[in-house]
Structures are given as C-alpha cells and as structure tokens.
Write a protein that holds these residues in place. Structure first.
Motif, PDB file in Angstrom:
ATOM      1  N   PHE A 117      19.385  48.545  -2.077  1.00 49.81           N
ATOM      2  CA  PHE A 117      19.535  49.693  -1.169  1.00 49.81           C
ATOM      3  C   PHE A 117      20.322  50.849  -1.788  1.00 49.81           C
ATOM      4  O   PHE A 117      21.286  51.351  -1.226  1.00 49.81           O
ATOM      5  N   LEU A 118      19.857  51.244  -2.993  1.00 42.34           N
ATOM      6  CA  LEU A 118      20.429  52.417  -3.650  1.00 42.34           C
ATOM      7  C   LEU A 118      19.997  53.683  -2.924  1.00 42.34           C
ATOM      8  O   LEU A 118      18.855  53.795  -2.460  1.00 42.34           O
ATOM      9  N   GLU A 119      20.899  54.643  -2.832  1.00 45.15           N
ATOM     10  CA  GLU A 119      20.585  55.926  -2.217  1.00 45.15           C
ATOM     11  C   GLU A 119      20.317  56.958  -3.312  1.00 45.15           C
ATOM     12  O   GLU A 119      20.825  56.845  -4.435  1.00 45.15           O
ATOM     13  N   VAL A 120      19.522  57.963  -2.994  1.00 45.26           N
ATOM     14  CA  VAL A 120      19.199  59.015  -3.967  1.00 45.26           C
ATOM     15  C   VAL A 120      20.499  59.660  -4.469  1.00 45.26           C
ATOM     16  O   VAL A 120      21.356  60.059  -3.672  1.00 45.26           O
ATOM     17  N   GLY A 121      20.639  59.714  -5.785  1.00 47.94           N
ATOM     18  CA  GLY A 121      21.827  60.307  -6.387  1.00 47.94           C
ATOM     19  C   GLY A 121      22.968  59.329  -6.585  1.00 47.94           C
ATOM     20  O   GLY A 121      23.955  59.653  -7.270  1.00 47.94           O
ATOM     21  N   GLU A 127      25.868  47.624 -16.047  1.00 46.67           N
ATOM     22  CA  GLU A 127      26.174  46.213 -15.793  1.00 46.67           C
ATOM     23  C   GLU A 127      25.932  45.838 -14.334  1.00 46.67           C
ATOM     24  O   GLU A 127      25.333  44.791 -14.050  1.00 46.67           O
ATOM     25  N   ASP A 128      26.366  46.673 -13.419  1.00 46.02           N
ATOM     26  CA  ASP A 128      26.172  46.365 -11.997  1.00 46.02           C
ATOM     27  C   ASP A 128      24.698  46.444 -11.601  1.00 46.02           C
ATOM     28  O   ASP A 128      24.214  45.639 -10.804  1.00 46.02           O
ATOM     29  N   MET A 135      20.257  39.004  -9.816  1.00 43.90           N
ATOM     30  CA  MET A 135      20.586  38.154  -8.678  1.00 43.90           C
ATOM     31  C   MET A 135      19.782  38.479  -7.418  1.00 43.90           C
ATOM     32  O   MET A 135      19.284  37.577  -6.747  1.00 43.90           O
ATOM     33  N   ALA A 136      19.679  39.773  -7.107  1.00 43.64           N
ATOM     34  CA  ALA A 136      19.029  40.172  -5.857  1.00 43.64           C
ATOM     35  C   ALA A 136      17.611  40.674  -6.059  1.00 43.64           C
ATOM     36  O   ALA A 136      16.945  41.055  -5.099  1.00 43.64           O
ATOM     37  N   SER A 137      17.148  40.691  -7.323  1.00 44.50           N
ATOM     38  CA  SER A 137      15.790  41.127  -7.648  1.00 44.50           C
ATOM     39  C   SER A 137      15.530  42.557  -7.165  1.00 44.50           C
ATOM     40  O   SER A 137      14.463  42.871  -6.632  1.00 44.50           O
ATOM     41  N   GLY A 138      16.502  43.441  -7.379  1.00 41.99           N
ATOM     42  CA  GLY A 138      16.403  44.809  -6.892  1.00 41.99           C
ATOM     43  C   GLY A 138      15.287  45.610  -7.540  1.00 41.99           C
ATOM     44  O   GLY A 138      15.364  45.932  -8.734  1.00 41.99           O
ATOM     45  N   ASN A 139      14.264  45.930  -6.770  1.00 42.52           N
ATOM     46  CA  ASN A 139      13.182  46.777  -7.278  1.00 42.52           C
ATOM     47  C   ASN A 139      13.695  48.180  -7.587  1.00 42.52           C
ATOM     48  O   ASN A 139      13.270  48.814  -8.565  1.00 42.52           O
ATOM     49  N   ASP A 140      14.609  48.665  -6.750  1.00 39.42           N
ATOM     50  CA  ASP A 140      15.172  50.001  -6.957  1.00 39.42           C
ATOM     51  C   ASP A 140      16.017  50.044  -8.232  1.00 39.42           C
ATOM     52  O   ASP A 140      15.921  50.980  -9.034  1.00 39.42           O
ATOM     53  N   ALA A 141      16.811  49.013  -8.463  1.00 37.13           N
ATOM     54  CA  ALA A 141      17.653  48.965  -9.660  1.00 37.13           C
ATOM     55  C   ALA A 141      16.804  48.852 -10.926  1.00 37.13           C
ATOM     56  O   ALA A 141      17.148  49.417 -11.970  1.00 37.13           O
ATOM     57  N   SER A 142      15.694  48.129 -10.838  1.00 37.61           N
ATOM     58  CA  SER A 142      14.797  47.990 -11.999  1.00 37.61           C
ATOM     59  C   SER A 142      14.247  49.343 -12.429  1.00 37.61           C
ATOM     60  O   SER A 142      14.235  49.683 -13.624  1.00 37.61           O
ATOM     61  N   VAL A 143      13.806  50.136 -11.486  1.00 38.99           N
ATOM     62  CA  VAL A 143      13.243  51.448 -11.810  1.00 38.99           C
ATOM     63  C   VAL A 143      14.339  52.387 -12.315  1.00 38.99           C
ATOM     64  O   VAL A 143      14.132  53.144 -13.280  1.00 38.99           O
ATOM     65  N   ALA A 144      15.525  52.331 -11.711  1.00 40.09           N
ATOM     66  CA  ALA A 144      16.633  53.179 -12.159  1.00 40.09           C
ATOM     67  C   ALA A 144      17.004  52.878 -13.602  1.00 40.09           C
ATOM     68  O   ALA A 144      17.233  53.794 -14.408  1.00 40.09           O
ATOM     69  N   LEU A 145      17.053  51.599 -13.962  1.00 39.31           N
ATOM     70  CA  LEU A 145      17.362  51.206 -15.345  1.00 39.31           C
ATOM     71  C   LEU A 145      16.246  51.628 -16.291  1.00 39.31           C
ATOM     72  O   LEU A 145      16.507  52.089 -17.413  1.00 39.31           O
ATOM     73  N   ARG A 217      29.721  47.040  -5.383  1.00 43.16           N
ATOM     74  CA  ARG A 217      30.552  47.985  -4.625  1.00 43.16           C
ATOM     75  C   ARG A 217      31.642  47.238  -3.835  1.00 43.16           C
ATOM     76  O   ARG A 217      31.907  47.561  -2.669  1.00 43.16           O
ATOM     77  N   LYS A 218      32.240  46.241  -4.451  1.00 44.25           N
ATOM     78  CA  LYS A 218      33.171  45.358  -3.738  1.00 44.25           C
ATOM     79  C   LYS A 218      34.333  46.112  -3.105  1.00 44.25           C
ATOM     80  O   LYS A 218      34.778  45.784  -1.995  1.00 44.25           O
ATOM     81  N   ASP A 219      34.853  47.104  -3.806  1.00 43.34           N
ATOM     82  CA  ASP A 219      36.026  47.820  -3.312  1.00 43.34           C
ATOM     83  C   ASP A 219      35.668  49.127  -2.606  1.00 43.34           C
ATOM     84  O   ASP A 219      36.547  49.956  -2.333  1.00 43.34           O
ATOM     85  N   SER A 220      34.399  49.312  -2.312  1.00 43.43           N
ATOM     86  CA  SER A 220      33.985  50.560  -1.653  1.00 43.43           C
ATOM     87  C   SER A 220      33.839  50.340  -0.145  1.00 43.43           C
ATOM     88  O   SER A 220      34.061  49.241   0.372  1.00 43.43           O
ATOM     89  N   GLU A 221      33.443  51.405   0.539  1.00 45.89           N
ATOM     90  CA  GLU A 221      33.217  51.307   1.981  1.00 45.89           C
ATOM     91  C   GLU A 221      31.913  50.589   2.299  1.00 45.89           C
ATOM     92  O   GLU A 221      31.677  50.162   3.433  1.00 45.89           O
ATOM     93  N   LYS A 222      31.031  50.476   1.269  1.00 43.51           N
ATOM     94  CA  LYS A 222      29.729  49.825   1.483  1.00 43.51           C
ATOM     95  C   LYS A 222      29.521  48.675   0.494  1.00 43.51           C
ATOM     96  O   LYS A 222      28.636  48.735  -0.361  1.00 43.51           O
ATOM     97  N   PRO A 223      30.328  47.617   0.578  1.00 40.11           N
ATOM     98  CA  PRO A 223      30.119  46.475  -0.329  1.00 40.11           C
ATOM     99  C   PRO A 223      28.771  45.821  -0.047  1.00 40.11           C
ATOM    100  O   PRO A 223      28.301  45.818   1.102  1.00 40.11           O
ATOM    101  N   PHE A 224      28.159  45.327  -1.126  1.00 36.38           N
ATOM    102  CA  PHE A 224      26.841  44.698  -0.983  1.00 36.38           C
ATOM    103  C   PHE A 224      26.930  43.260  -1.475  1.00 36.38           C
ATOM    104  O   PHE A 224      27.261  43.006  -2.623  1.00 36.38           O
TER     105      PHE A 224
END
Length: 400
Positions: A117-121, A127-128, A135-145, A217-224
């Motif tokens: 659930f990456l947001e635009v920008g 590494e993350d 681990m989560a099979s992120g389709n969004d993270a794959s394309v970003a990388l 994002r463990k220490d953020s307002e939106k940990p996943f």
C-alpha cells in the motif's frame, strides 16, 4: 613374441585414449543418465496434484525428482524471485545501495493484488522495499524497485529476460516484474528452481524470506505489519524461503527452500489446486530429499585446486581457488570410496586472460562414471606483460 606384446600394448593404449575422448564428448549424456538413475522411481506419488514440480539440491543443482518440470506455465508472484535477484546483483555491483531511497510512481502505486500500500510519491529504502517484496509479495514495491534500477519497468523486464538466458532458463519469458496476469508471461518449475538457487546465495534475502513476520514504517504513524505469505517458514523445520504465488490462471505456486545438516534443497510446485495441497506437496518433496539424499563434499570453498601457468603475462602463474563448495549428491548409505575428481585444464595459457574466462573443468567421477562436471573460470584478469619485464624474468631464471 616380444614385438607382439608391445603391439598389443600400443593398441590397448590407443583404445583407452579413444574411450577417454568418446567419454569426454558424451559427458552430458552420461550425467543425464546418472541424474535419471538418481530420481526416485519408487516414489510416483510425489506432487500428484500439482501440474508441475521439481526438487533440486541447491549446492550441486542435481535434480532429485521432477514432474513436467520443463512445462511452460504462468508463474504468478514467484516471478518476483527474479526481481529480487536483480536488486541484489545491482547492490553487489555497486549500482545500488540498500540505503538508497526509492520513490513510488503513480504506476507503482496503482498495482493491484498483494501490496504494501505505497502511496504516490512515498519514499522507502531499497532494503525496506525488498523486504516488502520478499515477505508480503508487494506488487507495488516490485514495480518501484524495477523503475529505480532501470528507469522503466519495461527496461527492467528486458534485464530480467537477459538474466534468465544467462542462467539457462530455457522455458521462461517475463512481461512484468511482479507476475500479475498478462499474455506471454511464463516459466517452468525447473527454471524457477535454477533462479531460486541463485537468489538463495544472498544472506540478506534469506533473512527476509525466512522470517515469518516483521514491520515496515515501524516508528511512523502508519506502521505496516508484514506476515510472510509462505507459511512453511513457520511450520517446516529448516525452511527459510522463498516465494509463493497465486492467480486464477496460475493456481497455487511455491518455490521453497529448506536447509538441514548443511544440505539446502529447493522444491518448486506450480499449478496446485489449493494452498493446503501446495504446502503439503512441497513439504513431501523436501521430506523425501532429506531422507534419501546427502551432499558429499569434494572440495571446500577457498581450497587451492591447481595452478595455471601464464605465458607472457604480468604474472607467471595464478592459483585456482575454489570459488564455492564442490559437492555431489549421493544416496544416503551409498559407497563413497570410489568418488574422486580430475582437473581437465591446460597446463598453461597465454596472456591476456580475462576474469571469468573458462580455463578448464573439474570432473567428478564415481569409479569410472562421470557424475558431475564443474566449469572453472579465471579468478582474475592477467594482462600481457611488457617485453622488458619478460626479458628481466627470463634473465632472472638463468641465475636461479
């Protein structure tokens, strides 16, 4: 009588030499036969419900069992094994750092299916993002990388297909970086096993794929909260990867890695009817492999296995050091006394020699049968020496 004896000896030697030449030319056939003999003909029930399956020893690459392993099938998210490999190789080559920030494009954020659930920008470290893919099979993270490494996903896909060719993946063609359904995107269980073998050389990847849960994002307002899609890492002893996959077309797929007693095994199942069946059949493949087979060490990584003389080089000789452990797969309880190796290498080569250039082979025999062949590569580049240095070297040798 003496003359006859000598003639027979000469004929015998000629026949032996001819046999050696024929044997060398038919090495692939011999090894293929040996591989077939090693397969568990007494275990036809392995992976009965999957469309395709294979299990290999990760050290030697030997096939332990296969079922339709070269059949072209949609690979779903196990496609991401190649994406992760190219990321790790870019890090290895210094083209990318794990701490580099990756920005999420509109295209990456728009990917459906499994995602982090990456947001635009939004920015995240390499590494993350990699952890999110593993681990989560992120389709969004794959394309970003993919976009980070190659500029566009299309260009990254070209890199994927080129790397597939280099690895010998003969029944594979990629169309995207994440495995979402698209025409002409396919692979095979055997090709995925080859790819998985390469990826699992990376300790960082194993630390991700072998973990059951973690956070982004463990220490953020939106940990996943990340929960590994591969449940075997929690329930199967020794499991440390690698990647699950599912689409309605591909059904349930899994490339799994497990290690016990120093032996790593990779099992791939494609086209299973359910998660439960997929996990059960992969577990059975792993169980069979560990129960029936073991790795027999030939040479340890770092051992000097020979010396290559360099004609007209900046260096006159170079040690050939084993870049990896050389092993063969044998049945548990089998006789290993007749296992030995032979170096098939020129005594000398003329400079220049390029790092990675083939310089010979290490051939492993069990008795007289060739069971495994490893290509030996030049460990470094040796430039051609100047005539002045060659003259000094020749002059020095005259007085020693």
């Amino acid at each position: 009588m003496k003359k006859f004896t000598v003639s027979m000896l000469v004929i015998s030697m000629l026949l032996m030499n001819l046999a050696v030449v024929v044997h060398a030319n038919e090495a692939d056939t011999v090894m293929e036969a040996a591989a077939i003999e090693s397969q568990p003909n007494s275990a036809p029930a392995l992976a009965p419900n999957a469309l395709s399956a294979v299990v290999i020893d990760a050290e030697s690459g030997t096939v332990i069992f296969e079922k339709n392993s070269h059949q072209k099938l949609p690979p779903a998210s196990i496609t991401k094994i190649m994406t992760m490999l190219l990321v790790m190789e870019a890090v290895d080559q210094g083209k990318l750092k794990l701490t580099d920030m990756v920005s999420t494009s509109e295209r990456a954020a728009s990917m459906g299916g499994s995602q982090i659930f990456l947001e635009v920008g939004e920015q995240m470290t390499v590494e993350d993002m990699l952890k999110g893919v593993a681990m989560a099979s992120g389709n969004d993270a794959s394309v970003a990388l993919a976009e980070k490494i190659a500029g566009t996903e299309e260009q990254f896909v070209a890199m994927m297909n080129e790397r597939a060719k280099q690895l010998g993946m003969k029944n594979t063609h990629f169309m995207n970086s994440n495995g979402l359904p698209v025409e002409n995107h396919y692979s095979s269980a055997y090709d995925i096993a080859l790819l998985s073998k390469e990826l699992m050389k990376y300790e960082l990847i194993r630390s991700f794929t072998g973990k059951y849960q973690d956070y982004l994002r463990k220490d953020s307002e939106k940990p996943f909260w990340l929960v590994n899609t591969n449940k075997l890492v929690r329930f199967y002893d020794g499991a440390d990867g690698i990647k699950t996959g599912y689409t309605s077309e591909a059904k349930f797929c899994l490339s799994a890695s497990a290690m016990r007693d120093g032996m790593r095994v990779i099992a791939v199942v494609m086209g299973a009817p359910s998660t439960k069946v997929r996990n059960a059949e992969v577990s059975q493949l792993l169980d069979y492999s560990f129960a029936q087979y073991m790795n027999y060490p030939i040479i340890k990584k770092g051992d000097v296995i020979g010396t290559l003389e360099i004609e007209k080089g900046m260096e006159s000789k170079v040690d050939i050091v084993a870049p990896q452990n050389f092993t063969i797969l044998v049945k548990r309880g089998s006789n290993t006394e007749q296992i030995h190796y032979v170096l098939d290498m020129d005594e000398s080569m003329r400079a220049p020699i390029v790092e990675g250039q083939p310089i010979g082979k290490l051939m492993v025999y069990q008795g007289e049968a060739l069971v495994k062949e490893y290509e030996l590569l030049a460990p470094s580049t040796i430039e051609r020496s100047s005539w002045w240095k060659l003259l000094k070297r020749s002059t020095k040798s005259l007085f020693h």
